[in-house]
Design a protein around this motif. Structure first.
Motif, PDB file in Angstrom:
ATOM      1  N   ARG A 100      -7.553  -9.296 -66.396  1.00 49.53           N
ATOM      2  CA  ARG A 100      -7.944 -10.317 -67.370  1.00 49.53           C
ATOM      3  C   ARG A 100      -9.115  -9.787 -68.192  1.00 49.53           C
ATOM      4  O   ARG A 100     -10.174  -9.451 -67.662  1.00 49.53           O
ATOM      5  CB  ARG A 100      -8.347 -11.609 -66.664  1.00 49.53           C
ATOM      6  CG  ARG A 100      -8.529 -12.795 -67.614  1.00 49.53           C
ATOM      7  CD  ARG A 100      -8.533 -14.096 -66.865  1.00 49.53           C
ATOM      8  NE  ARG A 100      -8.516 -15.249 -67.771  1.00 49.53           N
ATOM      9  CZ  ARG A 100      -8.366 -16.505 -67.385  1.00 49.53           C
ATOM     10  NH1 ARG A 100      -8.244 -16.770 -66.084  1.00 49.53           N
ATOM     11  NH2 ARG A 100      -8.339 -17.487 -68.259  1.00 49.53           N
ATOM     12  N   HIS A 102     -10.073 -11.460 -71.217  1.00 51.11           N
ATOM     13  CA  HIS A 102     -10.638 -12.528 -72.032  1.00 51.11           C
ATOM     14  C   HIS A 102     -10.185 -13.852 -71.433  1.00 51.11           C
ATOM     15  O   HIS A 102      -9.293 -13.892 -70.579  1.00 51.11           O
ATOM     16  CB  HIS A 102     -10.175 -12.385 -73.495  1.00 51.11           C
ATOM     17  CG  HIS A 102     -10.884 -13.288 -74.450  1.00 51.11           C
ATOM     18  ND1 HIS A 102     -10.354 -14.495 -74.845  1.00 51.11           N
ATOM     19  CD2 HIS A 102     -12.083 -13.172 -75.076  1.00 51.11           C
ATOM     20  CE1 HIS A 102     -11.201 -15.080 -75.679  1.00 51.11           C
ATOM     21  NE2 HIS A 102     -12.249 -14.298 -75.836  1.00 51.11           N
ATOM     22  N   ARG A 104      -8.477 -16.069 -72.780  1.00 49.62           N
ATOM     23  CA  ARG A 104      -7.126 -16.397 -73.216  1.00 49.62           C
ATOM     24  C   ARG A 104      -6.156 -15.235 -73.165  1.00 49.62           C
ATOM     25  O   ARG A 104      -4.970 -15.422 -73.416  1.00 49.62           O
ATOM     26  CB  ARG A 104      -7.156 -16.943 -74.655  1.00 49.62           C
ATOM     27  CG  ARG A 104      -7.905 -18.254 -74.794  1.00 49.62           C
ATOM     28  CD  ARG A 104      -7.819 -18.754 -76.225  1.00 49.62           C
ATOM     29  NE  ARG A 104      -8.492 -20.044 -76.397  1.00 49.62           N
ATOM     30  CZ  ARG A 104      -8.563 -20.701 -77.551  1.00 49.62           C
ATOM     31  NH1 ARG A 104      -7.988 -20.183 -78.634  1.00 49.62           N
ATOM     32  NH2 ARG A 104      -9.179 -21.846 -77.607  1.00 49.62           N
ATOM     33  N   TRP A 105      -6.642 -14.030 -72.868  1.00 47.13           N
ATOM     34  CA  TRP A 105      -5.770 -12.866 -72.932  1.00 47.13           C
ATOM     35  C   TRP A 105      -5.921 -12.016 -71.676  1.00 47.13           C
ATOM     36  O   TRP A 105      -6.969 -11.999 -71.030  1.00 47.13           O
ATOM     37  CB  TRP A 105      -6.071 -12.006 -74.173  1.00 47.13           C
ATOM     38  CG  TRP A 105      -5.767 -12.699 -75.462  1.00 47.13           C
ATOM     39  CD1 TRP A 105      -6.640 -13.395 -76.248  1.00 47.13           C
ATOM     40  CD2 TRP A 105      -4.484 -12.803 -76.089  1.00 47.13           C
ATOM     41  NE1 TRP A 105      -5.989 -13.920 -77.335  1.00 47.13           N
ATOM     42  CE2 TRP A 105      -4.669 -13.569 -77.273  1.00 47.13           C
ATOM     43  CE3 TRP A 105      -3.221 -12.326 -75.804  1.00 47.13           C
ATOM     44  CZ2 TRP A 105      -3.629 -13.864 -78.137  1.00 47.13           C
ATOM     45  CZ3 TRP A 105      -2.180 -12.608 -76.654  1.00 47.13           C
ATOM     46  CH2 TRP A 105      -2.392 -13.374 -77.810  1.00 47.13           C
ATOM     47  N   ARG A 117      -0.755  -6.449 -74.074  1.00 47.12           N
ATOM     48  CA  ARG A 117      -1.574  -7.654 -74.008  1.00 47.12           C
ATOM     49  C   ARG A 117      -0.673  -8.887 -73.978  1.00 47.12           C
ATOM     50  O   ARG A 117       0.343  -8.943 -74.674  1.00 47.12           O
ATOM     51  CB  ARG A 117      -2.500  -7.717 -75.229  1.00 47.12           C
ATOM     52  CG  ARG A 117      -3.506  -8.870 -75.180  1.00 47.12           C
ATOM     53  CD  ARG A 117      -4.422  -8.850 -76.373  1.00 47.12           C
ATOM     54  NE  ARG A 117      -3.700  -9.118 -77.615  1.00 47.12           N
ATOM     55  CZ  ARG A 117      -4.277  -9.350 -78.784  1.00 47.12           C
ATOM     56  NH1 ARG A 117      -5.608  -9.310 -78.875  1.00 47.12           N
ATOM     57  NH2 ARG A 117      -3.565  -9.579 -79.856  1.00 47.12           N
ATOM     58  N   PHE A 118      -1.044  -9.877 -73.173  1.00 46.96           N
ATOM     59  CA  PHE A 118      -0.264 -11.108 -73.093  1.00 46.96           C
ATOM     60  C   PHE A 118      -1.206 -12.304 -73.067  1.00 46.96           C
ATOM     61  O   PHE A 118      -2.371 -12.200 -72.686  1.00 46.96           O
ATOM     62  CB  PHE A 118       0.642 -11.111 -71.854  1.00 46.96           C
ATOM     63  CG  PHE A 118      -0.090 -11.202 -70.543  1.00 46.96           C
ATOM     64  CD1 PHE A 118      -0.304 -12.426 -69.927  1.00 46.96           C
ATOM     65  CD2 PHE A 118      -0.578 -10.059 -69.924  1.00 46.96           C
ATOM     66  CE1 PHE A 118      -0.977 -12.516 -68.728  1.00 46.96           C
ATOM     67  CE2 PHE A 118      -1.268 -10.141 -68.732  1.00 46.96           C
ATOM     68  CZ  PHE A 118      -1.462 -11.365 -68.127  1.00 46.96           C
ATOM     69  N   ARG A 119      -0.662 -13.429 -73.476  1.00 42.54           N
ATOM     70  CA  ARG A 119      -1.426 -14.673 -73.510  1.00 42.54           C
ATOM     71  C   ARG A 119      -1.559 -15.238 -72.096  1.00 42.54           C
ATOM     72  O   ARG A 119      -0.574 -15.443 -71.405  1.00 42.54           O
ATOM     73  CB  ARG A 119      -0.728 -15.687 -74.413  1.00 42.54           C
ATOM     74  CG  ARG A 119      -1.447 -17.015 -74.558  1.00 42.54           C
ATOM     75  CD  ARG A 119      -2.555 -16.931 -75.569  1.00 42.54           C
ATOM     76  NE  ARG A 119      -3.188 -18.206 -75.812  1.00 42.54           N
ATOM     77  CZ  ARG A 119      -3.810 -18.541 -76.925  1.00 42.54           C
ATOM     78  NH1 ARG A 119      -3.858 -17.674 -77.927  1.00 42.54           N
ATOM     79  NH2 ARG A 119      -4.385 -19.700 -77.059  1.00 42.54           N
ATOM     80  N   TRP A 120      -2.788 -15.508 -71.659  1.00 38.94           N
ATOM     81  CA  TRP A 120      -3.056 -15.993 -70.309  1.00 38.94           C
ATOM     82  C   TRP A 120      -2.967 -17.518 -70.326  1.00 38.94           C
ATOM     83  O   TRP A 120      -3.886 -18.217 -70.724  1.00 38.94           O
ATOM     84  CB  TRP A 120      -4.439 -15.547 -69.859  1.00 38.94           C
ATOM     85  CG  TRP A 120      -4.642 -15.623 -68.381  1.00 38.94           C
ATOM     86  CD1 TRP A 120      -4.782 -16.735 -67.628  1.00 38.94           C
ATOM     87  CD2 TRP A 120      -4.734 -14.508 -67.489  1.00 38.94           C
ATOM     88  NE1 TRP A 120      -4.948 -16.414 -66.317  1.00 38.94           N
ATOM     89  CE2 TRP A 120      -4.930 -15.049 -66.189  1.00 38.94           C
ATOM     90  CE3 TRP A 120      -4.675 -13.127 -67.642  1.00 38.94           C
ATOM     91  CZ2 TRP A 120      -5.077 -14.233 -65.063  1.00 38.94           C
ATOM     92  CZ3 TRP A 120      -4.822 -12.339 -66.521  1.00 38.94           C
ATOM     93  CH2 TRP A 120      -5.013 -12.887 -65.249  1.00 38.94           C
ATOM     94  N   THR A 121      -1.832 -18.056 -69.867  1.00 40.07           N
ATOM     95  CA  THR A 121      -1.608 -19.502 -69.901  1.00 40.07           C
ATOM     96  C   THR A 121      -1.598 -20.143 -68.528  1.00 40.07           C
ATOM     97  O   THR A 121      -1.635 -21.373 -68.429  1.00 40.07           O
ATOM     98  CB  THR A 121      -0.268 -19.808 -70.588  1.00 40.07           C
ATOM     99  OG1 THR A 121       0.784 -19.138 -69.899  1.00 40.07           O
ATOM    100  CG2 THR A 121      -0.293 -19.348 -72.046  1.00 40.07           C
ATOM    101  N   HIS A 149       8.298 -12.558 -73.979  1.00 42.00           N
ATOM    102  CA  HIS A 149       7.451 -13.308 -73.060  1.00 42.00           C
ATOM    103  C   HIS A 149       7.575 -12.678 -71.678  1.00 42.00           C
ATOM    104  O   HIS A 149       8.558 -12.001 -71.375  1.00 42.00           O
ATOM    105  CB  HIS A 149       7.873 -14.785 -73.003  1.00 42.00           C
ATOM    106  CG  HIS A 149       8.026 -15.418 -74.345  1.00 42.00           C
ATOM    107  ND1 HIS A 149       6.969 -15.957 -75.045  1.00 42.00           N
ATOM    108  CD2 HIS A 149       9.107 -15.577 -75.144  1.00 42.00           C
ATOM    109  CE1 HIS A 149       7.396 -16.436 -76.192  1.00 42.00           C
ATOM    110  NE2 HIS A 149       8.693 -16.205 -76.281  1.00 42.00           N
TER     111      HIS A 149
END
Length: 413
Positions: A100, A102, A104-105, A117-121, A149
């Motif tokens: 991790r 960030h 959000r990322w 890089r992927f979106r951390w949801t 995704h």
């Protein structure tokens, strides 16, 4: 990623050809594994797909046949290029190396691609939070109209939920009112099913600016398609326009799914027993066109109703309620659907003319005269059928599966 997905799809198709052409007495997992290893040495473009992902394709194909023998699904078939969702499996979690960076990322390592890089949801068990009982065991790359995704597989210990002590609830799925609840706490997404002219609103999950953009794109696509000669390939500009239209459609589908998730989670947390109708949606959305000898009536109106039913995705709502009620200790039951919208929930009689207005139910029984919302009346009847012992599905919320008669292949032993 596209090359890996196409290689995985082609590998599935070739495994299917090999399986169907091989005599039943010679079908085995070891034989197919040896053939797959030899093919990876002789076919150059198979090298694009990692070895672990290729083994995952083989295991998934064999498991598909086992599910077919158990009577849960049909036989595996050919995967076409245009209608199959592009996906790649990453079966080993140690290859991901998630970090991790960030709020959000995050960063993940994809074999033969590198750091992405992927979106951390969602919260993931990485770093000090990961242990033997709570860890990531793999991932799956999936592509839709909005792009690629990644879905992580997490192994964790879940405590056995206690029996839910909440009240009973009957649900009637509709078009104008998506989910009518028997206690009157109806769930509405605020998106009108019909336009001012009475036609079905197929783009109700888009805002006005997005609807205007969609109309412009559809007109542009029709204009550019007019210059294409018969049997001529689409131009790059036309393909780009089609991709933009697909992105807007996918965004609307994602909003609808998000509303369903939030609504079903709220229902599963509040109520202990949820009762729905046993609907055969495929029969409900059949066309009314008829045949040449016997043409149908109100074909355009029936087509609009079919689109509205398909947009509400009643089957997906029931599927979400099935596993979410079990997760929170509740149960899901199904009852017969006939006459639930025609029977009066106050007196129990079916009187002709009670549903003259589709939105309102007015009982024509002289001794009753009950008047209420038609969907709410149906939801009350659904709950009453369950309390009278007319449930069709066991308490676990799963349909009874029966094995079809026949002899299993020798490899199933």
């Amino acid at each position: 990623m596209d090359a890996q997905a196409h290689a995985a799809r082609t590998m599935w198709n070739q495994l299917h050809d090999l399986w169907t052409m091989t005599p039943r007495c010679q079908r085995s997992l070891a034989r197919m594994d040896a053939t797959l290893r030899q093919a990876r040495k002789e076919i150059d473009w198979y090298a694009v797909l990692p070895a672990q992902a290729a083994q995952a394709v083989l295991k998934t194909y064999v498991q598909a046949w086992k599910n077919c023998w158990d009577g849960r699904v049909g036989e595996p078939n050919f995967k076409s290029r245009m209608r199959t969702a592009m996906s790649v499996d990453i079966p080993q979690g140690r290859d991901l190396q998630i970090k991790r960076v960030h709020r959000r990322w995050g960063m993940v390592n994809i074999p033969k691609i590198g750091r992405v890089r992927f979106r951390w949801t969602k919260d993931l068990p990485v770093g000090k939070r990961a242990n033997k009982d709570n860890r990531i065991t793999g991932a799956r790359l999936i592509k839709d109209d909005l792009g690629w995704h990644i879905a992580f597989r997490i192994q964790t210990l879940q405590p056995q939920p206690k029996p839910h002590q909440g009240p009973d609830l009957g649900i009637d799925a509709g078009v104008n009112l998506p989910l009518a609840l028997s206690d009157g706490n109806h769930q509405d997404h605020g998106r009108p099913a019909r336009l001012l002219d009475g036609t079905a609103d197929r783009d109700k999950w888009l805002n006005p600016s997005e609807k205007a953009k969609l109309i412009r794109l559809e007109r542009r696509a029709a204009h550019r398609n007019g210059f294409r000669k018969p049997k001529e390939r689409h131009s790059n500009r036309l393909k780009h326009t089609y991709d933009q239209i697909k992105q807007l459609r996918a965004r609307a589908t994602r909003r609808a799914t998000d509303w369903q998730h939030q609504t079903t989670t709220r229902i599963a947390r509040t109520y202990g027993t949820v009762v729905v109708e046993q609907l055969t949606i495929t029969n409900m959305v059949k066309s009314a066109r008829g045949t040449i000898m016997e043409p149908g009536k109100n074909v355009a109106q029936k087509a609009g109703l079919n689109r509205s039913i398909a947009q509400e995705a009643w089957g997906r709502t029931v599927m979400m309620l099935t596993y979410k009620t079990a997760r929170y200790g509740g149960t899901l039951h199904k009852v017969p659907a006939p006459n639930t919208s025609l029977r009066c929930s106050a007196c129990g009689f079916i009187t002709p003319g009670s549903r003259e207005d589709q939105a309102t139910f007015v009982c024509k029984n002289p001794d009753c005269g009950f008047e209420a919302n038609a969907d709410w009346n149906a939801a009350r009847n659904i709950l009453h059928l369950y309390r009278m012992g007319h449930a069709l599905v066991p308490a676990a919320g799963r349909a009874v599966v029966r094995r079809t008669r026949g002899v299993k292949p020798a490899t199933a032993r």
